[in-house]
Scaffold this active site. Sequence first.
Site, PDB file in Angstrom:
ATOM      1  N   ARG A  50      46.592  37.423  32.390  1.00  0.00           N
ATOM      2  CA  ARG A  50      45.118  37.388  32.399  1.00  0.00           C
ATOM      3  C   ARG A  50      44.516  37.614  31.000  1.00  0.00           C
ATOM      4  O   ARG A  50      43.480  38.254  30.847  1.00  0.00           O
ATOM      5  CB  ARG A  50      44.540  38.454  33.347  1.00  0.00           C
ATOM      6  CG  ARG A  50      44.799  38.188  34.819  1.00  0.00           C
ATOM      7  CD  ARG A  50      44.080  36.936  35.292  1.00  0.00           C
ATOM      8  NE  ARG A  50      44.116  36.800  36.744  1.00  0.00           N
ATOM      9  CZ  ARG A  50      45.133  36.320  37.452  1.00  0.00           C
ATOM     10  NH1 ARG A  50      46.226  35.894  36.829  1.00  0.00           N
ATOM     11  NH2 ARG A  50      45.073  36.219  38.760  1.00  0.00           N
ATOM     12  N   SER A  55      39.301  38.407  41.693  1.00  0.00           N
ATOM     13  CA  SER A  55      39.777  39.770  41.406  1.00  0.00           C
ATOM     14  C   SER A  55      38.875  40.402  40.355  1.00  0.00           C
ATOM     15  O   SER A  55      38.652  39.807  39.292  1.00  0.00           O
ATOM     16  CB  SER A  55      41.195  39.741  40.844  1.00  0.00           C
ATOM     17  OG  SER A  55      42.074  39.124  41.739  1.00  0.00           O
ATOM     18  N   GLU A 111      38.396  42.571  35.021  1.00  0.00           N
ATOM     19  CA  GLU A 111      38.980  41.267  34.703  1.00  0.00           C
ATOM     20  C   GLU A 111      37.943  40.225  34.255  1.00  0.00           C
ATOM     21  O   GLU A 111      38.158  39.553  33.237  1.00  0.00           O
ATOM     22  CB  GLU A 111      39.783  40.787  35.919  1.00  0.00           C
ATOM     23  CG  GLU A 111      40.883  39.810  35.579  1.00  0.00           C
ATOM     24  CD  GLU A 111      40.360  38.404  35.561  1.00  0.00           C
ATOM     25  OE1 GLU A 111      40.641  37.682  34.608  1.00  0.00           O
ATOM     26  OE2 GLU A 111      39.641  38.020  36.500  1.00  0.00           O
TER      27      GLU A 111
HETATM   28  N1  EPU Z   1      47.031  44.721  48.863  1.00  0.00           N
HETATM   29  C1  EPU Z   1      46.635  45.747  49.696  1.00  0.00           C
HETATM   30  N2  EPU Z   1      45.303  45.908  49.909  1.00  0.00           N
HETATM   31  C2  EPU Z   1      44.369  45.104  49.361  1.00  0.00           C
HETATM   32  C3  EPU Z   1      44.775  44.068  48.505  1.00  0.00           C
HETATM   33  C4  EPU Z   1      46.116  43.889  48.267  1.00  0.00           C
HETATM   34  O1  EPU Z   1      47.443  46.496  50.208  1.00  0.00           O
HETATM   35  O2  EPU Z   1      43.187  45.335  49.621  1.00  0.00           O
HETATM   36  C5  EPU Z   1      48.457  44.490  48.664  1.00  0.00           C
HETATM   37  C6  EPU Z   1      48.897  43.208  49.364  1.00  0.00           C
HETATM   38  O3  EPU Z   1      49.249  43.426  50.698  1.00  0.00           O
HETATM   39  C7  EPU Z   1      50.073  42.770  48.525  1.00  0.00           C
HETATM   40  C8  EPU Z   1      49.726  43.262  47.140  1.00  0.00           C
HETATM   41  O4  EPU Z   1      48.733  44.270  47.287  1.00  0.00           O
HETATM   42  O5  EPU Z   1      51.248  43.400  48.945  1.00  0.00           O
HETATM   43  C9  EPU Z   1      49.210  42.148  46.234  1.00  0.00           C
HETATM   44  O6  EPU Z   1      48.067  41.555  46.849  1.00  0.00           O
HETATM   45  P1  EPU Z   1      47.750  39.987  46.725  1.00  0.00           P
HETATM   46  O7  EPU Z   1      48.931  39.204  47.123  1.00  0.00           O
HETATM   47  O8  EPU Z   1      46.502  39.745  47.467  1.00  0.00           O
HETATM   48  O9  EPU Z   1      47.587  39.754  45.187  1.00  0.00           O
HETATM   49  P2  EPU Z   1      46.836  40.619  44.057  1.00  0.00           P
HETATM   50  O10 EPU Z   1      47.861  41.227  43.183  1.00  0.00           O
HETATM   51  O11 EPU Z   1      45.846  41.508  44.677  1.00  0.00           O
HETATM   52  C10 EPU Z   1      46.812  38.672  42.305  1.00  0.00           C
HETATM   53  C11 EPU Z   1      45.806  37.938  41.482  1.00  0.00           C
HETATM   54  C12 EPU Z   1      45.025  36.951  42.350  1.00  0.00           C
HETATM   55  C13 EPU Z   1      46.019  35.973  42.955  1.00  0.00           C
HETATM   56  C14 EPU Z   1      47.046  36.773  43.788  1.00  0.00           C
HETATM   57  C15 EPU Z   1      48.123  35.910  44.396  1.00  0.00           C
HETATM   58  C16 EPU Z   1      45.194  39.463  39.705  1.00  0.00           C
HETATM   59  C17 EPU Z   1      44.140  40.321  39.094  1.00  0.00           C
HETATM   60  N3  EPU Z   1      44.890  38.875  40.847  1.00  0.00           N
HETATM   61  O12 EPU Z   1      46.083  39.455  43.258  1.00  0.00           O
HETATM   62  O13 EPU Z   1      44.137  36.234  41.483  1.00  0.00           O
HETATM   63  O14 EPU Z   1      45.361  35.031  43.774  1.00  0.00           O
HETATM   64  O15 EPU Z   1      47.685  37.751  42.945  1.00  0.00           O
HETATM   65  O16 EPU Z   1      49.080  35.616  43.434  1.00  0.00           O
HETATM   66  O17 EPU Z   1      46.267  39.343  39.134  1.00  0.00           O
HETATM   67  C18 EPU Z   1      41.925  36.247  40.614  1.00  0.00           C
HETATM   68  O18 EPU Z   1      42.421  36.470  39.526  1.00  0.00           O
HETATM   69  O19 EPU Z   1      40.688  36.135  40.776  1.00  0.00           O
HETATM   70  C19 EPU Z   1      42.798  36.179  41.787  1.00  0.00           C
HETATM   71  C20 EPU Z   1      42.309  36.083  43.020  1.00  0.00           C
END
Ligand code: EPU
Length: 336
Positions: free
Chosen positions: A166, A236, A332
Amino acid sequence: MRYEKNIDLTSLNTMNIRSIAEHYCQVCDVNQLVEVIKFSRKNHLDLHVLGGGSNVILPPTIDGFVVHIAIPGCEMVTVTDSMADFVVGAGENWHEFVQFTLNQGYSGLENLSLIPGTVGAAPVQNIGAYGVEIKDLLTEVSVIDVTSDDLTPFILKNNQLEFEYRNSLFKKNARRYIITSVKVRLNKHSPLKTGYGDIAGRLGESEMTALSVSHAVIEARKSKLPDVSETPNAGSFFKNPIVNREKLLALQAEFPNVISYKVDEDTYKLAAGWLIQEAGWKGYRDERVGVHDKQALVLVNHNQGRSEDILGLAEQVKVSILDKYGVALEVEPVVL
Ligand code: EPU
């Protein structure tokens, strides 16, 4: 090309924040962009670049000149039987571009389906999802250096762009470069990346193609991320924080379910969404803004929130996460 004054940008940012630009103009080609840069220089106006408005938090008023990049175009140049370069105007919609490449039979970008925003904004924050980042496929960008006397666009290659999670040269040198086009190289047979649980689970037994992976990604995103047309948001709101092994072990001792991903031997990424959820914020809302009830990493604008409401909530979340886990969250989106 029309220069306008006191333009309301509410519908031009996905957070739907009311923000008035002192000067505004939409540019559709490089010549128009150069003209705007010269005009703002001559009149000592700060220049602000707006793409799809999906990763910015705008203030109530913006002094200076807001230039909305709407440069179109998508040129496909075949390199070999199975490989092609796509040179795409910065103003094209990212998701539509991804779908175009898939429909031409090329894979590589399927995991980045349905990411809001424009092609030109994609390298700025090195967009990424489900194990793929744009840095993996982008070969070069064409840019104008706003600080230079020479406003002719020139090429910056991938290895000059300082890509990180990012982050990029463009985030590190805010307001120096304006991206006019992006080049990606795609293959018809690049291996599909389906390891991510949320995607693997949705693919089922049917034949796996780049298009079916794209559909799975679209479904996964729709199930968790709020639709900007109904619930304004900027994706995010925080980066997933990076910690060392010692810190991870200390956290695991206290919070055995903490979600982490190994980056290398001594570097781990924490799921900020989980940290925020476990601190009790998921679904929180005040009169104007809140934390999304299906993905705690996303802040939403329920009712005409302004930047101070969003940033105020972000600050409360940051303080609570620092208190509970000793982890500093980083915002972000770009805060203008
Ligand atoms: N999780 C929770 N609670 C929540 C959110 C997430 O427990 O409220 C857990 C999920 O169950 C999972 C882990 O955290 O085990 C990761 O969650 P998720 O797969 O939703 O991905 P993220 O790390 O929260 C990142 C990116 C997203 C991208 C997803 C999928 C960043 C800042 N965000 O989110 O990007 O779509 O991975 O790869 O790195 C964006 O940048 O706007 C964005 C949406």
